[in-house]
Design a protein around this motif. Structure first.
Motif, short mmCIF file in Angstrom:
data_model
loop_
_atom_site.label_atom_id
_atom_site.label_comp_id
_atom_site.label_asym_id
_atom_site.label_seq_id
_atom_site.Cartn_x
_atom_site.Cartn_y
_atom_site.Cartn_z
N ALA A 263 0.83 -1.21 0.00
CA ALA A 263 0.00 0.00 0.00
C ALA A 263 0.86 1.27 0.00
CB ALA A 263 -0.92 -0.01 1.21
N GLU A 264 2.11 1.13 0.49
CA GLU A 264 3.00 2.30 0.55
C GLU A 264 3.39 2.82 -0.83
OE1 GLU A 264 5.57 -1.36 0.42
OE2 GLU A 264 3.76 -0.73 1.49
N HIS A 265 3.16 2.00 -1.88
CA HIS A 265 3.49 2.44 -3.24
C HIS A 265 2.51 3.48 -3.77
CE1 HIS A 265 5.76 -1.59 -4.16
NE2 HIS A 265 6.37 -0.83 -3.28
N ALA A 266 1.36 3.58 -3.14
CA ALA A 266 0.29 4.45 -3.67
C ALA A 266 0.73 5.89 -3.85
CB ALA A 266 -0.93 4.38 -2.76
N CYS A 267 1.48 6.42 -2.88
CA CYS A 267 1.86 7.84 -2.95
C CYS A 267 3.30 8.01 -3.44
CB CYS A 267 1.69 8.51 -1.59
SG CYS A 267 2.64 7.75 -0.28
N MET A 268 3.90 6.91 -3.94
CA MET A 268 5.26 7.03 -4.46
C MET A 268 5.31 6.48 -5.89
SD MET A 268 7.23 5.91 -0.96
CE MET A 268 8.89 6.18 -1.55
N HIS A 269 5.71 5.22 -6.05
CA HIS A 269 5.88 4.66 -7.40
C HIS A 269 4.62 4.78 -8.25
CE1 HIS A 269 6.38 1.90 -10.66
NE2 HIS A 269 5.52 1.05 -10.13
N LEU A 270 3.47 4.41 -7.70
CA LEU A 270 2.25 4.37 -8.51
C LEU A 270 1.84 5.74 -9.04
CD1 LEU A 270 0.04 1.79 -6.57
CD2 LEU A 270 1.23 1.48 -8.73
N ILE A 271 2.02 6.74 -8.22
CA ILE A 271 1.60 8.07 -8.67
C ILE A 271 2.52 8.59 -9.78
CG2 ILE A 271 2.91 9.50 -7.01
CD1 ILE A 271 0.31 11.16 -6.70
N TYR A 272 3.82 8.24 -9.70
CA TYR A 272 4.76 8.65 -10.75
C TYR A 272 4.50 7.88 -12.03
CZ TYR A 272 7.26 10.76 -6.83
OH TYR A 272 7.58 11.50 -5.73
N ALA A 273 4.21 6.56 -11.90
CA ALA A 273 3.92 5.74 -13.07
C ALA A 273 2.68 6.27 -13.79
CB ALA A 273 3.72 4.29 -12.64
N PHE B 126 -3.80 -4.58 -6.46
CA PHE B 126 -4.04 -5.40 -5.26
C PHE B 126 -2.90 -5.16 -4.28
CE2 PHE B 126 -3.75 -9.17 -2.62
CZ PHE B 126 -5.08 -9.43 -2.31
N ASN B 127 -3.25 -4.74 -3.06
CA ASN B 127 -2.25 -4.50 -2.02
C ASN B 127 -2.17 -5.71 -1.10
OD1 ASN B 127 -3.45 -1.16 -1.96
ND2 ASN B 127 -1.49 -1.81 -2.79
N GLN B 128 -1.02 -6.38 -1.07
CA GLN B 128 -0.88 -7.55 -0.22
C GLN B 128 -0.60 -7.15 1.21
OE1 GLN B 128 1.63 -6.41 -1.95
NE2 GLN B 128 3.58 -6.89 -1.00
N GLY B 129 -0.98 -8.04 2.15
CA GLY B 129 -0.73 -7.79 3.57
C GLY B 129 0.67 -8.23 3.96
N MET B 130 0.97 -8.10 5.25
CA MET B 130 2.31 -8.45 5.75
C MET B 130 2.20 -9.60 6.75
SD MET B 130 5.06 -6.03 7.75
CE MET B 130 5.37 -5.00 6.31
N LEU B 131 3.16 -10.52 6.68
CA LEU B 131 3.22 -11.62 7.63
C LEU B 131 4.04 -11.21 8.84
CD1 LEU B 131 2.70 -14.61 8.36
CD2 LEU B 131 4.78 -15.17 7.10
#
Length: 388
Positions: free
Chosen positions: A42-52, A75-80
Motif C-alpha cells: 500500500a506504501e506504493h500508492a503515494c510514491m511509485h504508482l503516482i509517478y507511473a 491489489f495491495n498484499q498484507g504483511m506476515l
C-alpha cells in the motif's frame, strides 16, 4: 538516471527491452499493455504508482501511448508478522526462515499454511501450530488421493466437485485464497468419506489443489492420471448441469439432523441413546413455505406473509400453528431458497440404517399422525425429535 525516474516507466521497457533505436515500439506496447494486474504494498500508492500514472498520462498526451492508466487492477498484499505479533526482525528474534520450514515440513505444507492464514490483502501472524496443522492435512491429502479407488463418482460427489470448481475458480481469480481453501477442504473431506471417485473428477481435484500444493499434485497426476505435466494442463471447467442444489440440500439436512441428535444427547446428558423418534413435517407446512418464499422474495415481511396464509382456507385450519411457523421460516429463508418439496419419510428411510448404527432404534413418524406435542415443531427439511 535516478531510480525513481526509471521505476516510473519500466513496465513500458520490459516488453521491448532489446530495442536500441527507441525506448519502446508502439505496436508492441499496444499488444502487451496496459498491465492487467499490479500487486504491491500500500506504501506504493503515494510514491511509485503516482509517478507511473503521471508518466503514462504525459506519454499519452505526447502521442506515444493510447491508454490512460498503466495498471488496470491494483491489489495491495498484507504483511506476515512474527508469532509475537510484531513485524519480523532479527533484533526481535521472531524471524521464520522459510528454508528451515521447507526442510521440516515441505514446501507444499508451507504454501498451504500461508494461503490459509488470512485474506492476502490482510496482515497475518505466523503460527507454529498452524504450520503443524497444515503439514498433517497435506499428508492426509497425499495419503487419501494416493489410495482412493478410481471408478465412478456419485451424483452428489459430481455436484459438489462442479460447484467447487466454479466457486474456487472465482476465489482464485479474486485473490480470496483462504476462502477457496475452506471450500477445497470441505470437498476433500467428503471425497475421503466417499472412498471412490471418477478419474475425471480426480483429475479436477488435483488441478484445484495444484496452485497451492504443486509438488504432491504433480506427482499424483503423473502416477494416477497421465504421464504429463499437470502444470501445463487446462484448468477444470464447471459443468453446471451436474450441480444439483436439491440433492446437496438433502445431504445438508441429514448432516444437520445428525448434529441435532448429538446436541440433544449432550444437553439431556444421555450416555447411550436407545431410541430416536423423528417427526416429519406435514404437507401443509411445505405448501406454506412456498407462499413464504414468494411473499418474502424481495424482503422479509411477517405481516404480509400472515395475511397471505390466512386468506387460504387450508391454512386457517392450522391457525394456532401459523404464527410459530412464519417466524423461523422467514429467519431461515436463505436456507430454503434451493429446497424443493421431497418425501422426507422416504429420504429418512434411506439413511435410517446409517443413523441406527450410530444411535440405535430410529422411528420415523409423520407429524399429523402423532399426538406428541413435539411433533408440532417439525419443519420442512428439519424433523422434530425425541430421544430416549
Amino acid at each position: 538516471m535516478d531510480t525513481f525516474f526509471d521505476s516510473s516507466w519500466y513496465y513500458l521497457r520490459y516488453p521491448d527491452n532489446k530495442n536500441k533505436e527507441a525506448p519502446f515500439d508502439k505496436e508492441i506496447i499496444k499488444n502487451w499493455l496496459p498491465v492487467n494486474q499490479y500487486i504491491g504494498g500500500a506504501e506504493h500508492a503515494c510514491m511509485h504508482l503516482i509517478y507511473a500514472r503521471f508518466f503514462t498520462k504525459a506519454l499519452r498526451d505526447m502521442g506515444y501511448l493510447d491508454f490512460d492508466e498503466p495498471f488496470t487492477k491494483l491489489f495491495n498484499q498484507g504483511m506476515l508478522h512474527g508469532a509475537d505479533g510484531n513485524k519480523m526482525s532479527k533484533s526481535l528474534g521472531n524471524v521464520v526462515n522459510p528454508l528451515t520450514i521447507i526442510k521440516n515440513y515441505s514446501a507444499d505444507s508451507l504454501r498451504f499454511n500461508l494461503m490459509s492464514l488470512a485474506a492476502p490483502n490482510s496482515d497475518s501472524v505466523w503460527s507454529d501450530r498452524g504450520m503443524e496443522s497444515a503439514f498433517k492435512f497435506v499428508q492426509r491429502v497425499y495419503s487419501v488421493l494416493s489410495e482412493i479407488k478410481l471408478g465412478s463418482s456419485s451424483k452428489l460427489l459430481e455436484s459438489k466437485v462442479n460447484r467447487v470448481i466454479k466457486e474456487y475458480s472465482e476465489c482464485i481469480e479474486n485473490f480470496k485464497y483462504n476462502v477457496g481453501i475452506i471450500k477445497l477442504r470441505e470437498l476433500f473431506d467428503f471425497i475421503a468419506l466417499e472412498g471412490e471417485i471418477s478419474k475425471e473428477d480426480f483429475s479436477s481435484i488435483l488441478k484445484l489443489f495444484h496452485p497451492i500444493c504443486p509438488h504432491i499434485t504433480e506427482e499424483l497426476y503423473h502416477a494416477r492420471v497421465k504421464n504429463e505435466f499437470i502444470s501445463i494442463s487446462s484448468w477444470p471447467k464447471c459443468d453446471e448441469s451436474k450441480i444439483d442444489n436439491h440433492l446437496e440440500k438433502m445431504e445438508e439436512i441429514v448432516a444437520s439432523l445428525r448434529n441435532d441428535i448429538l446436541k440433544v444427547k449432550e444437553l439431556a446428558k444421555i450416555d447411550k441413546i436407545k431410541k430416536v423418534s423423528l417427526f416429519v413435517a406435514p404437507k401443509w407446512k411445505w405448501d406454506a413455505l412456498v407462499i413464504v418464499k414468494e411473499v418474502c422474495k424481495d424482503k422479509p415481511d411477517f405481516s404480509a406473509t400472515m395475511k397471505a396464509l390466512m386468506s387460504i382456507d387450508e391454512f386457517k385450519k392450522h391457525g394456532g400453528e401459523i404464527q410459530p411457523f412464519i417466524k423461523p421460516a422467514i429467519n431461515r429463508l436463505e436456507d430454503f431458497r434451493d429446497l424443493k418439496e421431497f418425501d422426507e419419510v422416504d429420504a429418512l428411510n434411506e439413511v435410517k440404517p446409517m443413523l441406527a448404527k450410530e444411535f440405535g432404534v430410529i422411528e420415523i413418524i409423520r407429524a399429523e399422525d402423532s399426538k406428541e406435542a413435539k411433533a408440532k415443531n417439525a419443519f420442512p427439511g428439519k424433523p422434530a425429535l425425541i430421544i430416549e
